[in-house]
Design a protein around this motif. Structure first.
Motif, PDB file in Angstrom:
ATOM      1  N   LEU A 139      37.679  36.605  43.739  1.00  0.00           N
ATOM      2  CA  LEU A 139      38.612  36.548  42.613  1.00  0.00           C
ATOM      3  C   LEU A 139      39.714  37.593  42.751  1.00  0.00           C
ATOM      4  O   LEU A 139      40.881  37.331  42.416  1.00  0.00           O
ATOM      5  CB  LEU A 139      37.843  36.757  41.305  1.00  0.00           C
ATOM      6  N   ARG A 140      39.355  38.785  43.263  1.00  0.00           N
ATOM      7  CA  ARG A 140      40.360  39.836  43.444  1.00  0.00           C
ATOM      8  C   ARG A 140      41.391  39.414  44.485  1.00  0.00           C
ATOM      9  O   ARG A 140      42.585  39.704  44.351  1.00  0.00           O
ATOM     10  CB  ARG A 140      39.680  41.147  43.854  1.00  0.00           C
ATOM     11  N   TRP A 141      40.954  38.697  45.516  1.00  0.00           N
ATOM     12  CA  TRP A 141      41.883  38.224  46.551  1.00  0.00           C
ATOM     13  C   TRP A 141      42.898  37.255  45.933  1.00  0.00           C
ATOM     14  O   TRP A 141      44.097  37.352  46.199  1.00  0.00           O
ATOM     15  CB  TRP A 141      41.077  37.529  47.657  1.00  0.00           C
ATOM     16  N   SER A 190      39.589  39.911  33.503  1.00  0.00           N
ATOM     17  CA  SER A 190      38.203  39.592  33.178  1.00  0.00           C
ATOM     18  C   SER A 190      37.818  38.346  33.959  1.00  0.00           C
ATOM     19  O   SER A 190      38.472  37.299  33.840  1.00  0.00           O
ATOM     20  CB  SER A 190      38.057  39.336  31.676  1.00  0.00           C
ATOM     21  N   ALA A 191      36.778  38.458  34.759  1.00  0.00           N
ATOM     22  CA  ALA A 191      36.427  37.387  35.696  1.00  0.00           C
ATOM     23  C   ALA A 191      36.180  36.064  34.985  1.00  0.00           C
ATOM     24  O   ALA A 191      36.637  35.001  35.429  1.00  0.00           O
ATOM     25  CB  ALA A 191      35.199  37.796  36.498  1.00  0.00           C
ATOM     26  N   GLU A 217      41.768  29.916  36.074  1.00  0.00           N
ATOM     27  CA  GLU A 217      43.144  29.974  36.573  1.00  0.00           C
ATOM     28  C   GLU A 217      43.153  30.138  38.086  1.00  0.00           C
ATOM     29  O   GLU A 217      43.998  29.564  38.783  1.00  0.00           O
ATOM     30  CB  GLU A 217      43.903  31.116  35.912  1.00  0.00           C
ATOM     31  N   ALA A 218      42.212  30.935  38.637  1.00  0.00           N
ATOM     32  CA  ALA A 218      42.143  31.151  40.079  1.00  0.00           C
ATOM     33  C   ALA A 218      41.918  29.835  40.814  1.00  0.00           C
ATOM     34  O   ALA A 218      42.535  29.568  41.856  1.00  0.00           O
ATOM     35  CB  ALA A 218      41.030  32.144  40.406  1.00  0.00           C
ATOM     36  N   LYS A 219      41.038  29.014  40.257  1.00  0.00           N
ATOM     37  CA  LYS A 219      40.766  27.719  40.868  1.00  0.00           C
ATOM     38  C   LYS A 219      42.021  26.852  40.873  1.00  0.00           C
ATOM     39  O   LYS A 219      42.346  26.181  41.869  1.00  0.00           O
ATOM     40  CB  LYS A 219      39.641  27.026  40.102  1.00  0.00           C
TER      41      LYS A 219
END
Length: 583
Positions: free
Chosen positions: A559-561, A519-520, A526-528
């Protein structure tokens, strides 16, 4: 008086051939084809009843049932041996074995009738039986299609009066099923094939396509693909010898005219029989394969007689010219493949090599149709010709793979294991959980046909990327060494880039679908953090944003990357689940 009766009995006994079973010699072995003057073919029950009676009457003939078909009826194998020995373990050591397949497309029934007469003539002595060749045949392969009898579905064919349908009991075209084996028919065929282990294979058909003078055409398996010693022998010796023998017997023959919608004199290419087809499948075990293709427009009687003449000529040539060499040629071919470092999995026409045929055709031209108002092709049989025609019958390797020492197959892929076992593939299982250093494939790219094809939406133009990994396997997973009789079968099915690989036939489509996601609004924080803690990822991410406008304008792509870089991304996605041991 007793002496006279004894002498009469003695004389009657030897009046019969020594191979004949005198107690049951009451059957009329004149075939339906012969009784009808060459216009009819028997029903499936009539064919089987004929062979049952033949086996009851002659000790040189055996009829057995092997496996099942989609129709619910078994597949039959009929065998002629001059000495009455039906033990194939012994036969293979001493004789050359020929396997004939009939009725794969039951509307193309020429071989059904020709083989019935051939076995009868060999058994009753009308035709001299070979001493060094054992002849086996599947009387009718497509049982379900044969039972679906009609008089209309072969729209372009000149007889017989009634015949079977191309699709089997589940509407499969069985001559596209040899590798994927969706049908019981194909599974039963594999059982027969590995029981018999033929040196030579013949599949009897009727052609579509252009019009020309020939009743007979041949479609030998493509010689470059057959390869090495067997390919050279087939192309330079066996095929020319068969053509010569037939011509001496007043039967002209030409290679299968692989052209549709245009005239043959423009040139045509050899058909590439990949492993989905019968002769493509038999090639994987270095069997010398041949499809007979009689011409649809010729009278049925003529076509059946031509099929008989071709099989007769082939048996004669094997007996008198080739039987001493074929087994050693096949063995040498296997050794040549096993010892090579690479194996070809894709082929293309070699445009620098062609053959010139003295082709016997009919003048053809395009005229305006008074039905459609468009151009239509029309042949004029009153204007025969013999012309030089370019025949493209050389192929070259388009893609090759490095041959692994072994494959590792997780036991969960039981459908693959079952097909390998069906094809006599030797394999062992791990006795305990083990980490193995393997080469792993990831599916890099593939295309998928949008139209259904024989129960599948097949893939093509498959590409892989490779990586070395240490992977944990569990007790019971399978190790399959490539150095075995099924060497070519393994490479053609387990290498995803091969034309008829199990991957391209959709056996592994579950790996193409990602099972977990994110979920974006939760993952973005977390991605950041992930980028902040990994300078290399951050650099790649910044470069992508600077160079790719779509990437920059798509939050989901960004985000998918990052997600795919993280430990959250599932390892199974796009990872081919069969692994290669190189050393």
């Amino acid at each position: 008086m007793k002496k006279l009766l004894f002498l009469c009995s003695f004389t009657l006994f030897f009046a019969c051939t020594s191979e004949q079973k005198d107690s049951k010699n009451t059957f009329d072995f004149t075939t339906t084809f012969e009784k009808s003057g060459g216009t009819q073919t028997p029903t499936y029950p009539e064919v089987i009843n004929y062979y049952e009676n033949l086996a009851d009457s002659y000790t040189q003939i055996q009829l057995e049932t092997i496996g099942n078909t989609d129709s619910g009826k078994p597949l039959h194998l009929v065998t002629f041996t001059p000495d009455g020995n039906f033990d194939f373990d012994t036969i293979r050591k001493e004789k050359t074995v020929l396997l004939i397949n009939n009725g794969i497309h039951p509307g193309e029934s020429d071989g059904i009738d020709a083989t019935m007469m051939l076995f009868r003539d060999l058994a009753n002595g009308t035709k001299k039986a070979p001493k060094n060749v054992v002849i086996t045949a599947i009387p009718v392969y497509n049982v379900g299609g044969s039972l679906n009898r009609n008089s209309g579905t072969r729209a372009n064919q000149n007889g017989p009066e009634a015949y079977g349908f191309r699709g089997n009991a589940r509407n499969y075209d069985l001559n596209r099923d040899f590798i994927k084996s969706d049908t019981r028919n194909a599974k039963a065929f594999a059982t027969i094939f590995h029981k018999v282990q033929p040196d030579v294979f013949v599949d009897n058909h009727v052609s579509n396509g252009a019009d020309y003078q020939y009743t007979l055409t041949h479609l030998f398996t493509q010689h470059n693909k057959l390869g090495h010693e067997a390919g050279n022998f087939l192309h330079k010796t066996m095929m020319p010898d068969l053509e010569k023998t037939l011509q001496q017997n007043n039967w002209d023959i030409t290679p299968y005219v692989n052209v549709f919608g245009s005239t043959p004199e423009a040139g045509f290419s050899q058909f590439m029989d990949s492993p989905r087809y019968s002769t493509g499948y038999t090639t994987l075990f270095n069997t010398l394969g041949l499809m007979v293709e009689t011409h649809m427009l010729k009278p049925y009687k003529q076509r059946v007689e031509g099929t008989y003449a071709l099989m007769d000529a082939l048996i004669e040539n094997i007996e008198t010219k080739h039987h001493k060499d074929i087994k050693s040629i096949r063995a040498k071919t296997h050794t040549s493949f096993v010892n090579a470092k690479t194996y070809p999995v894709q082929w293309e026409l070699d445009k620098n090599n062609t053959t010139t045929l003295n082709f016997k055709g009919y003048e053809g031209h395009f005229i305006e149709s008074d039905l459609t108002g468009q151009k239509r092709l029309q042949y004029d049989a009153t204007k025969p010709f013999t012309k030089e025609v370019t025949y493209s019958n050389y192929f070259k390797s388009k893609k090759e793979v490095v041959v692994p020492k072994a494959y590792v197959i997780p036991k969960g892929w039981h459908d693959i294991i079952e097909l390998l076992q069906l094809n006599n593939v030797a394999m062992t299982t791990l006795k305990k959980d083990t980490i193995i250093s393997v080469e792993t494939y990831y599916i890099k790219d593939f295309k998928t046909y949008t139209n259904p094809y024989e129960g599948h939406y097949t893939h093509y133009n498959t590409e892989v990327k490779k990586t070395a990994q240490n992977i944990g396997f569990t007790e019971g997973d399978f190790i399959v060494q490539t150095n075995q009789t099924a060497f070519r079968y393994l490479l053609e099915t387990l290498e995803p880039e091969a034309v008829d690989s199990f991957f391209n036939w959709n056996f592994f489509d579950t790996i193409l679908q990602q099972k977990e996601g994110f979920s974006a609004y939760v993952f973005e924080d977390e991605a950041k953090e992930l980028l902040a803690n990994n300078a290399v990822w951050q650099k790649e991410f910044n470069e992508l944003k600077a160079s790719d406008e779509k990437f920059t304008n798509s939050a989901s792509q960004q985000l998918r990357w990052i997600y795919k870089k993280s430990d959250h991304y599932e390892k199974a996605h796009m990872r081919y689940p069969i692994f290669r041991i190189l050393k």
